[in-house]
Design an enzyme around this catalytic site. Sequence first.
Site, PDB file in Angstrom:
ATOM      1  N   PRO A  10     107.108  52.267  41.968  1.00 28.56           N
ATOM      2  CA  PRO A  10     106.644  51.334  40.952  1.00 28.56           C
ATOM      3  C   PRO A  10     105.456  51.819  40.132  1.00 28.56           C
ATOM      4  CG  PRO A  10     106.126  50.546  43.159  1.00 28.56           C
ATOM      5  CD  PRO A  10     107.061  51.699  43.312  1.00 28.56           C
ATOM      6  N   ASN A  11     105.558  51.529  38.841  1.00 27.59           N
ATOM      7  CA  ASN A  11     104.503  51.784  37.850  1.00 27.59           C
ATOM      8  C   ASN A  11     104.326  53.253  37.469  1.00 27.59           C
ATOM      9  OD1 ASN A  11     103.726  48.982  37.638  1.00 27.59           O
ATOM     10  ND2 ASN A  11     102.884  49.197  39.691  1.00 27.59           N
ATOM     11  N   ARG A  18      98.701  54.560  31.958  1.00 29.19           N
ATOM     12  CA  ARG A  18      98.168  53.797  33.089  1.00 29.19           C
ATOM     13  C   ARG A  18      96.930  54.493  33.675  1.00 29.19           C
ATOM     14  NH1 ARG A  18     100.815  54.019  39.118  1.00 29.19           N
ATOM     15  NH2 ARG A  18      99.546  52.371  40.015  1.00 29.19           N
ATOM     16  N   TYR A  23      95.024  58.846  36.938  1.00 34.26           N
ATOM     17  CA  TYR A  23      96.331  59.506  37.036  1.00 34.26           C
ATOM     18  C   TYR A  23      96.568  60.587  35.976  1.00 34.26           C
ATOM     19  CZ  TYR A  23      97.214  55.614  40.194  1.00 34.26           C
ATOM     20  OH  TYR A  23      97.134  54.717  41.234  1.00 34.26           O
ATOM     21  N   ASN A  79     106.888  59.754  45.768  1.00 33.04           N
ATOM     22  CA  ASN A  79     105.672  59.031  45.419  1.00 33.04           C
ATOM     23  C   ASN A  79     106.069  57.561  45.374  1.00 33.04           C
ATOM     24  OD1 ASN A  79     103.383  57.840  44.463  1.00 33.04           O
ATOM     25  ND2 ASN A  79     103.048  59.310  42.797  1.00 33.04           N
ATOM     26  N   ALA A  82     102.507  51.936  45.149  1.00 38.01           N
ATOM     27  CA  ALA A  82     101.880  50.925  46.013  1.00 38.01           C
ATOM     28  C   ALA A  82     102.754  50.553  47.213  1.00 38.01           C
ATOM     29  CB  ALA A  82     101.551  49.683  45.198  1.00 38.01           C
ATOM     30  N   HIS A  85     101.709  51.511  50.768  1.00 30.77           N
ATOM     31  CA  HIS A  85     100.746  50.752  51.568  1.00 30.77           C
ATOM     32  C   HIS A  85     101.309  49.427  52.080  1.00 30.77           C
ATOM     33  CE1 HIS A  85      98.357  53.709  49.517  1.00 30.77           C
ATOM     34  NE2 HIS A  85      98.571  53.138  48.343  1.00 30.77           N
ATOM     35  N   ASP A  92     111.309  52.413  57.378  1.00 25.96           N
ATOM     36  CA  ASP A  92     112.530  52.349  58.195  1.00 25.96           C
ATOM     37  C   ASP A  92     113.669  53.154  57.564  1.00 25.96           C
ATOM     38  OD1 ASP A  92     111.369  50.769  60.124  1.00 25.96           O
ATOM     39  OD2 ASP A  92     112.330  48.901  59.500  1.00 25.96           O
ATOM     40  N   GLU A 103     105.548  63.082  51.411  1.00 24.11           N
ATOM     41  CA  GLU A 103     104.846  61.967  50.764  1.00 24.11           C
ATOM     42  C   GLU A 103     103.879  62.540  49.745  1.00 24.11           C
ATOM     43  OE1 GLU A 103     102.679  59.503  53.526  1.00 24.11           O
ATOM     44  OE2 GLU A 103     101.486  58.596  51.924  1.00 24.11           O
ATOM     45  N   HIS A 105     101.009  61.773  46.507  1.00 23.94           N
ATOM     46  CA  HIS A 105     100.186  60.911  45.658  1.00 23.94           C
ATOM     47  C   HIS A 105      99.456  61.775  44.652  1.00 23.94           C
ATOM     48  CE1 HIS A 105     101.098  57.660  48.324  1.00 23.94           C
ATOM     49  NE2 HIS A 105     100.788  58.451  49.327  1.00 23.94           N
ATOM     50  N   ILE A 106      99.440  61.317  43.419  1.00 21.49           N
ATOM     51  CA  ILE A 106      98.741  62.043  42.353  1.00 21.49           C
ATOM     52  C   ILE A 106      97.235  62.026  42.627  1.00 21.49           C
ATOM     53  CG2 ILE A 106      98.198  61.979  39.873  1.00 21.49           C
ATOM     54  CD1 ILE A 106     101.067  60.691  39.533  1.00 21.49           C
ATOM     55  N   SER A 107      96.739  60.852  43.007  1.00 22.93           N
ATOM     56  CA  SER A 107      95.316  60.698  43.306  1.00 22.93           C
ATOM     57  C   SER A 107      95.056  60.948  44.797  1.00 22.93           C
ATOM     58  CB  SER A 107      94.867  59.278  42.936  1.00 22.93           C
ATOM     59  OG  SER A 107      95.553  58.317  43.732  1.00 22.93           O
ATOM     60  N   ARG A 112      89.762  56.449  47.561  1.00 26.09           N
ATOM     61  CA  ARG A 112      89.836  55.225  46.757  1.00 26.09           C
ATOM     62  C   ARG A 112      89.649  53.982  47.645  1.00 26.09           C
ATOM     63  NH1 ARG A 112      94.978  55.585  43.079  1.00 26.09           N
ATOM     64  NH2 ARG A 112      93.895  53.837  42.071  1.00 26.09           N
ATOM     65  N   ARG A 116      94.204  51.514  50.216  1.00 27.99           N
ATOM     66  CA  ARG A 116      95.075  52.678  49.947  1.00 27.99           C
ATOM     67  C   ARG A 116      94.992  53.720  51.068  1.00 27.99           C
ATOM     68  NH1 ARG A 116      96.522  51.818  44.467  1.00 27.99           N
ATOM     69  NH2 ARG A 116      94.859  50.771  43.349  1.00 27.99           N
TER      70      ARG A 116
END
Length: 151
Positions: A10-11, A18, A23, A79, A82, A85, A92, A103, A105-107, A112, A116
Site C-alpha cells: 500500500p501507498n 509521498r 522516500y 515491500n 504498513a 507492521h 501466514d 523483506e 524497506h526504502i527507509s 523511525r 514501525r
Amino acid sequence: MKTVLVLNGPNLNLLGTREPAVYGAQTLADVEALCLTACATHGLVLDFRQSNHEGVLIDAIQEAGRAQAAGTLAGVVLNAGAYTHTSVAIMDAIKGAGVTLIELHISNVHAREAFRHHSYISPVAKAVMAGFGIKGYALAIAGLAELTQPG
Ligand code: DQA
C-alpha cells in the site's frame, strides 16, 4: 531463466510525491526500471507488481510459492509498506507458501516511529533490507541471485 517477483504494498504507488524527505523523489516506475536492470545483470526475469489490497498481495505470495516449487521463481522481494507492521495474514501466507522472500524497506524503519520497529514479516523472511533508499531493491535482487545462484 528464473523470475523474481518484486511485490509492493500500500501507498508505494505514490512514490515520488509521498513524503519525499523519507522516500525520495523517484517514482515507482523508476523503481521498476532499476529492478529491470538489476535482474538483467543477474540473469533473472522481473515480475513487478503493486497493490493497495492485502488479499491481492496474499494471492501473489501464494502464486509465487507455487512458481518456486515448480522451479520457475528464484524468490520474492516484498515491500509490504504498513502491512509489515500489522498483517498476520501476510506472515501466514509467506510461511504457508514456503517462498524465499526478502523483506525490503526504502527507509530505515528502526530509526523511525516505534510502531514501525515491529515486523510480522521478518520472522518468516530469508533476509531484511532497510534504509538504502530505492537502491535497496537492486541490492535485494543481487542478494536473491546470490542465494539461488551462489558464486
Ligand atoms: C516502508 C516503511 C513502512 O513503515 C511504511 O508504512 C511504508 C514504506 C518503506 O519502504 O520504508 O509504506 O515499507
